[in-house]
Write an enzyme that holds these catalytic residues in place. Sequence first.
Site, PDB file in Angstrom:
ATOM      1  N   ASP A   1       0.802  -1.234   0.000  1.00  0.00           N
ATOM      2  CA  ASP A   1       0.000   0.000   0.000  1.00  0.00           C
ATOM      3  C   ASP A   1       0.833   1.282   0.000  1.00  0.00           C
ATOM      4  OD1 ASP A   1      -2.600  -0.921  -0.303  1.00  0.00           O
ATOM      5  OD2 ASP A   1      -2.679  -1.586   1.782  1.00  0.00           O
TER       6      ASP A   1
ATOM      7  N   ASP B   1      -7.147  -3.618  -5.562  1.00  0.00           N
ATOM      8  CA  ASP B   1      -6.831  -2.321  -4.947  1.00  0.00           C
ATOM      9  C   ASP B   1      -5.470  -1.787  -5.405  1.00  0.00           C
ATOM     10  OD1 ASP B   1      -8.294  -4.284  -3.490  1.00  0.00           O
ATOM     11  OD2 ASP B   1      -8.269  -3.085  -1.668  1.00  0.00           O
TER      12      ASP B   1
ATOM     13  N   SER C   1     -15.126  -8.525   9.274  1.00  0.00           N
ATOM     14  CA  SER C   1     -14.448  -8.364  10.568  1.00  0.00           C
ATOM     15  C   SER C   1     -15.129  -7.299  11.428  1.00  0.00           C
ATOM     16  CB  SER C   1     -12.970  -8.032  10.358  1.00  0.00           C
ATOM     17  OG  SER C   1     -12.861  -6.852   9.625  1.00  0.00           O
TER      18      SER C   1
HETATM   19  N1  GLY Z   1      -7.407  -1.282   0.148  1.00  0.00           N
HETATM   20  C1  GLY Z   1      -8.157  -1.817   1.213  1.00  0.00           C
HETATM   21  C2  GLY Z   1      -9.579  -1.412   1.203  1.00  0.00           C
HETATM   22  O1  GLY Z   1     -10.060  -0.855   0.232  1.00  0.00           O
HETATM   23  O2  GLY Z   1     -10.241  -1.645   2.218  1.00  0.00           O
END
Ligand code: GLY
Length: 396
Positions: free
Chosen positions: A113, A173, A366
């Site tokens: 990320d 993502d 979660s």
């Molecule tokens: N990139 C993680 C999300 O979109 O939750």
Amino acid sequence: MIRQVNIEPIDLRQDFLETPPITRDEAIAAFEACVKQVEANMDYFQDKFPWSATKELKYPIIENIEWTDGFWTGMLWLCYEYTGDEKFRALAERNVDSFLHRVENKIELDHHDLGFLYSLSCVSGYQLTGSEKAKRAAILAADQLLTRWQEKGQFLQAWGPFNSPEHYRFIIDCMLNIPLLYRVSQITGDPHYAEIAQKHFETSCKYVIRDDASAFHTFYMNPETGGPDHGATRQGYNDDSAWARGQAWGIYGIPLNVRYTHQLEYADLYRGMTNYFLNRLPEDHVCYWDLIFTDADKQPRDSSAAAIAVCGMMEMDRQLPEDAADKAVYRGAAANILRALIKGYTSETCEPGSPILYHGVYSWHSGKGVDEGNIWGDYFYMEALMRCIKDWHPYW
Ligand code: GLY
């Protein structure tokens, strides 16, 4: 070869064609409300950061350790760009110091990320102020992202210890992480970063998007052969459903790649993914957190996915030629969804620690950030408004 997928006709085509554009005044009024909330949150967070999502509609305060911390700094830079007020720049620059420290010391960066973190905090800082610290942090972040490159499988590994077979996968993502690599190629003149970005993008388009143009969230490759194995979800409802935010990452990821590579051949993939998304919206046009749901399911919406998709449609609008198929429809769809967010997903009041955009979902399974605000929803909502206010130069 460019991936071919089904392109559904857009059910709400006429509605979208008839949607009036967001006026500059409308966007300014909404953006100025965001600036007020950012001001309140600057006092509240001080030099720390919001956690990814609110808890009971208040952001917990954390150190710079999450994948989401760049969104807050990106919001500060957007406020600085809009107001010219030095107080936003001063805090954003202190955030940049924190991001430089984080990458120099590799704090919580064993994942992919790096683009979410460093495009919005440091590429932006370098772009707006010429800061050498921000530039150095962006380059180091790109180098760190390259450590996730799997040569055999031609992808950037998302999570987990590098090379552990059970983590041999990438996720949709990541389409938003690779613009950092394109940008660092431009900054350094070294084409290697962009080559990796392009290769990851091609692998991603080949496998993580299904034939019907919906997206898997994650895709496992075979560690022995480097070839495709299977798609699976982590944050979507199930392996076969289309997680709304994953779909939105694709809708924005494709145009960002086209922006750097000028490969308009990807327009049909974008159309397939966007049409699939637009055909599964509820009554008010703000998606449920997974596109499998309908009004009867009474599931929460994910306003952040809506804001990301709007930014994607706005970016693709810049890339597509005037005579491209459905160009006016996408413009109308973006305006339609953004107006729904302005009217139904924000608050008139402004309390320290509150979100800007309400009714998002971080991770339903979660139980994190379900029907709460989240910091990327806030960021993409502001970015979408900024795009209506001026010819904005992306931080991506
Ligand atoms: N990139 C993680 C999300 O979109 O939750």
